[in-house]
Scaffold this active site. Structure first.
Site, short mmCIF file in Angstrom:
data_model
loop_
_atom_site.label_atom_id
_atom_site.label_comp_id
_atom_site.label_asym_id
_atom_site.label_seq_id
_atom_site.Cartn_x
_atom_site.Cartn_y
_atom_site.Cartn_z
N THR A 1 -21.22 -76.38 73.94
CA THR A 1 -20.28 -76.39 75.06
C THR A 1 -20.44 -77.74 75.76
O THR A 1 -21.48 -78.03 76.33
CB THR A 1 -20.56 -75.24 76.03
OG1 THR A 1 -20.49 -74.01 75.30
CG2 THR A 1 -19.51 -75.21 77.13
N LYS B 1 -24.70 -76.60 83.79
CA LYS B 1 -24.07 -77.69 83.05
C LYS B 1 -22.60 -77.36 82.76
O LYS B 1 -21.70 -78.18 82.97
CB LYS B 1 -24.85 -77.92 81.75
CG LYS B 1 -24.29 -78.98 80.82
CD LYS B 1 -23.51 -78.37 79.65
CE LYS B 1 -24.37 -77.49 78.78
NZ LYS B 1 -23.59 -76.94 77.63
N LYS C 1 -13.46 -72.47 76.66
CA LYS C 1 -14.85 -72.06 76.86
C LYS C 1 -15.32 -72.36 78.28
O LYS C 1 -16.05 -71.56 78.89
CB LYS C 1 -15.75 -72.76 75.84
CG LYS C 1 -17.24 -72.41 75.97
CD LYS C 1 -17.49 -70.94 75.72
CE LYS C 1 -18.95 -70.53 75.95
NZ LYS C 1 -19.90 -71.23 75.07
#
Length: 288
Positions: free
Chosen positions: A96, A238, A171
């Site tokens: 990701t 993150k 995502k």
């Protein structure tokens, strides 16, 4: 497409490599900490000494590292994947990452005649271990069918969202929404305790209504911390940061609030805990 390389052997990469082996693929693995590959090598995988060595001769390469910095190093470093991949090799970024980096990487692969997909994963550690991941794909849709033998070894479904970068966009949206749910559940239990309710009764009732997979995960995590963790608070932070960066022109006060909760948790040294426990200054009476 029997020769598959997996670069990065965290929770997700290890499960992917293991299931590829079980389905009869020739698997090469690389990880920065080489010892993490020992059991996979014992099971039949080949250990590469660099990402470039892993990619050389592979039909499909999966990259499953931590963030933009580690991803850039394994793709474009002097011993990186792109340096060794042959035209026609299918390269898949399953970490990701930020949209900006994925688009830069996609352009570089196109310039070199390499086939690129961004295909981040969902399904958690259980999905990785059992081969029931969901792949969130961006790239040339016409090339997906040829990947069925490989993708079918590690996933139960491939969801296609558009050109390269689209899987990553989805995502980040997905993880942002899930993080909102997890943080809100923890706050709801605190509200319940402050109102004199028993969180041990409130939790199961919330699983029933509003319900949902994330609510159930949050309640189970309050009862017993996940072992192994599904996803760390550090990596959730993150992803939330990448989501905020992607949506700079949109007013997103809820995302900002949750970003601040995860930032505080990481600053308190809780970054390696499961993300479902991020809002876990436990309410009085909640299960230990």
């Amino acid at each position: 497409m029997g020769k598959v390389a997996v670069v990065g052997l965290g929770i997700m990469g290890r499960g992917m490599a293991d299931n590829l082996l079980k389905h009869g693929h020739d698997v090469t693995v690389w990880n920065r900490t080489a010892g993490r590959a020992d059991d996979l090598v014992e099971a039949g995988a080949v250990r590469a000494q660099s990402p470039a060595e892993a990619a050389a001769g592979a039909d499909v390469v999966f990259e499953v590292t931590a963030n933009d910095e580690s991803s850039r190093e394994v793709w474009l470093g002097p011993d990186g994947i792109v340096a060794a991949a042959s035209p026609g090799t299918v390269l898949i970024a399953s970490a990701t990452l930020s949209v900006g980096w994925v688009e830069e990487l996609a352009a570089e692969c196109e310039r070199r005649g390499l086939i690129f997909f961004d295909m981040p994963l969902t399904g958690g550690s259980a999905g990785a271990q059992t081969g029931n991941l969901v792949m969130l794909a961006g790239g040339d849709r016409s090339r997906l069918a040829a990947l069925d033998p490989v993708l079918g070894s590690i996933s139960r479904e491939v969801k296609y969202f558009g050109p390269a970068g689209s899987g990553t966009r989805f995502k980040l949206v997905l993880n942002a929404l899930q993080a909102v749910h997890l943080a809100a559940f923890g706050e709801a239990l605190k509200l319940a305790a402050a109102a004199g309710l028993d969180p041990a009764q409130v939790g199961p009732a919330l699983v029933d209504r509003p319900g949902g997979v994330i609510t159930e995960l949050a309640w189970k995590s309050f009862g017993a911390r996940p072992e192994p963790i599904n996803f760390s608070a550090e990596w959730a932070l993150k992803d939330l940061s990448y989501a905020a960066l992607m949506s700079e022109q949109v007013h997103h006060p809820i995302l900002d609030g949750v970003l601040s909760i995860f930032t505080e948790a990481v600053e308190q040294g809780r970054g390696h805990e499961d993300w479902s426990t991020v809002n876990e200054q436990r309410a009085p009476g909640s299960p230990a």
